[in-house]
Each structure stands twice: as C-alpha cells, then as structure tokens.
Design a protein around this motif. Structure first.
Motif, PDB file in Angstrom:
ATOM      1  N   GLY A   1       0.784  -1.177   0.165  1.00  0.00           N
ATOM      2  CA  GLY A   1      -0.032  -0.005   0.089  1.00  0.00           C
ATOM      3  C   GLY A   1       0.806   1.185   0.098  1.00  0.00           C
ATOM      4  N   PRO A   2       0.355   2.429   0.114  1.00  0.00           N
ATOM      5  CA  PRO A   2       0.941   3.705   0.304  1.00  0.00           C
ATOM      6  C   PRO A   2       1.673   3.657   1.392  1.00  0.00           C
ATOM      7  CG  PRO A   2      -1.341   4.109   0.382  1.00  0.00           C
ATOM      8  CD  PRO A   2      -1.001   2.665   0.051  1.00  0.00           C
ATOM      9  N   LYS A   3       2.765   4.682   1.379  1.00  0.00           N
ATOM     10  CA  LYS A   3       3.758   5.084   2.488  1.00  0.00           C
ATOM     11  C   LYS A   3       2.746   5.732   3.551  1.00  0.00           C
ATOM     12  CE  LYS A   3       7.632   5.261   4.350  1.00  0.00           C
ATOM     13  NZ  LYS A   3       8.907   4.222   4.604  1.00  0.00           N
ATOM     14  N   ILE A   4       2.773   5.384   4.622  1.00  0.00           N
ATOM     15  CA  ILE A   4       2.002   6.238   5.744  1.00  0.00           C
ATOM     16  C   ILE A   4       3.259   6.647   6.724  1.00  0.00           C
ATOM     17  CG2 ILE A   4       0.505   6.282   7.627  1.00  0.00           C
ATOM     18  CD1 ILE A   4      -0.899   4.101   6.255  1.00  0.00           C
ATOM     19  N   THR A   5       3.404   8.101   6.865  1.00  0.00           N
ATOM     20  CA  THR A   5       4.168   8.450   7.967  1.00  0.00           C
ATOM     21  C   THR A   5       3.883   8.773   9.329  1.00  0.00           C
ATOM     22  OG1 THR A   5       5.595   9.459   5.783  1.00  0.00           O
ATOM     23  CG2 THR A   5       6.213  10.210   8.184  1.00  0.00           C
ATOM     24  N   ILE A   6       4.494   8.309  10.119  1.00  0.00           N
ATOM     25  CA  ILE A   6       3.964   8.614  11.690  1.00  0.00           C
ATOM     26  C   ILE A   6       4.845   9.548  12.211  1.00  0.00           C
ATOM     27  CG2 ILE A   6       3.337   7.506  13.653  1.00  0.00           C
ATOM     28  CD1 ILE A   6       3.395   5.101  11.180  1.00  0.00           C
TER      29      ILE A   6
ATOM     30  N   ARG B   1      10.341   9.562  13.904  1.00  0.00           N
ATOM     31  CA  ARG B   1       9.739   9.405  12.563  1.00  0.00           C
ATOM     32  C   ARG B   1       9.441   7.805  12.390  1.00  0.00           C
ATOM     33  NH1 ARG B   1      12.311  11.807   7.454  1.00  0.00           N
ATOM     34  NH2 ARG B   1      12.790   9.688   6.914  1.00  0.00           N
TER      35      ARG B   1
ATOM     36  N   GLY C   1       7.577   4.892   9.513  1.00  0.00           N
ATOM     37  CA  GLY C   1       6.806   4.838   8.262  1.00  0.00           C
ATOM     38  C   GLY C   1       6.282   3.454   8.127  1.00  0.00           C
ATOM     39  N   HIS C   2       5.117   3.055   7.484  1.00  0.00           N
ATOM     40  CA  HIS C   2       4.513   1.943   7.409  1.00  0.00           C
ATOM     41  C   HIS C   2       4.062   1.715   6.091  1.00  0.00           C
ATOM     42  CE1 HIS C   2       2.127  -1.796   8.559  1.00  0.00           C
ATOM     43  NE2 HIS C   2       1.083  -0.959   7.899  1.00  0.00           N
ATOM     44  N   ARG C   3       4.124   0.553   5.411  1.00  0.00           N
ATOM     45  CA  ARG C   3       3.431   0.101   4.125  1.00  0.00           C
ATOM     46  C   ARG C   3       2.708  -1.301   4.310  1.00  0.00           C
ATOM     47  NH1 ARG C   3       6.719   0.865  -1.532  1.00  0.00           N
ATOM     48  NH2 ARG C   3       4.639   0.752  -2.010  1.00  0.00           N
ATOM     49  N   GLN C   4       1.530  -1.080   4.237  1.00  0.00           N
ATOM     50  CA  GLN C   4       0.554  -2.403   4.363  1.00  0.00           C
ATOM     51  C   GLN C   4       0.942  -3.366   3.319  1.00  0.00           C
ATOM     52  OE1 GLN C   4      -1.233  -2.719   7.026  1.00  0.00           O
ATOM     53  NE2 GLN C   4      -1.930  -4.798   6.555  1.00  0.00           N
TER      54      GLN C   4
END
Length: 102
Positions: free
Chosen positions: A68-73, A85, A87-90
């Motif tokens: 999935g798209p990159k999600i920045t936390i 910082r 990041g996560h990609r499902q």
C-alpha cells in the motif's frame, strides 16, 4: 449479478471480472480463493438468508502481491527535543473475481 463479500476484514461489492485489492492473502499468482458472500443480488431478487448464501460460491484468482501507500507517523513533544519518525506500508493482494455461482 453482483455480491457483497467479506474480503480482508472489509465488505466489498463484486461482480465477475472485477479486480480488487484486499489485505494480504497467502499464495502465489494464479491460485484460487473463495470469498464469503454476505448478500447476493440477481436482477430483482436479493438473497440475504444465511442458509441460501451457504450454497453460493464466489471465487477469485490471486493476481499479484502489492504494498500500500507509505504512511508517515510523526511523534513530537514540545521543548524536550523528542522527535520520532516512523513509516509503514501495508501488505496487500490484488485479486480478480472469476465466478459467482448461485
């Protein structure tokens, strides 16, 4: 004819030939998968009875694994210098609906 199926923790409206992206499913490209129907609409008739839906088969073919798209936390606390910082990609799977048999 279309069906509402449970796929990857969500409900999706599918008909034959539709391609959808669901949560990761183990398997290789070309493998078949059976999705659990929740509702079946065939013209004017709507089937939602669990006993009748037990006979309905919705089959799909695994097309490819995806991300999935990159999600920045970002975490930040004021005046302390704390910044984090992450990041996560499902992991996802693209599937193509091949048949709805009532």
């Amino acid at each position: 004819m279309y069906a509402i199926v449970r796929a990857g923790g969500r409900q999706e409206k599918v008909s034959v030939g539709d391609v959808l992206v669901i949560d990761k499913v183990e398997g290789k490209a070309g493998d078949t998968l059976e999705l659990a129907p929740l509702l079946l609409v065939d013209g004017d008739t709507v089937t939602s009875d669990a006993a009748k839906l037990a006979k309905v088969k919705v089959t799909a073919e695994l097309v490819s694994p995806e991300k999935g798209p990159k999600i920045t936390i970002m975490k930040f606390k004021n005046k302390t210098g704390y910044r984090k910082r992450q990041g996560h990609r499902q992991h996802l799977t693209r599937v193509k609906v091949t048949g709805i048999e009532a």
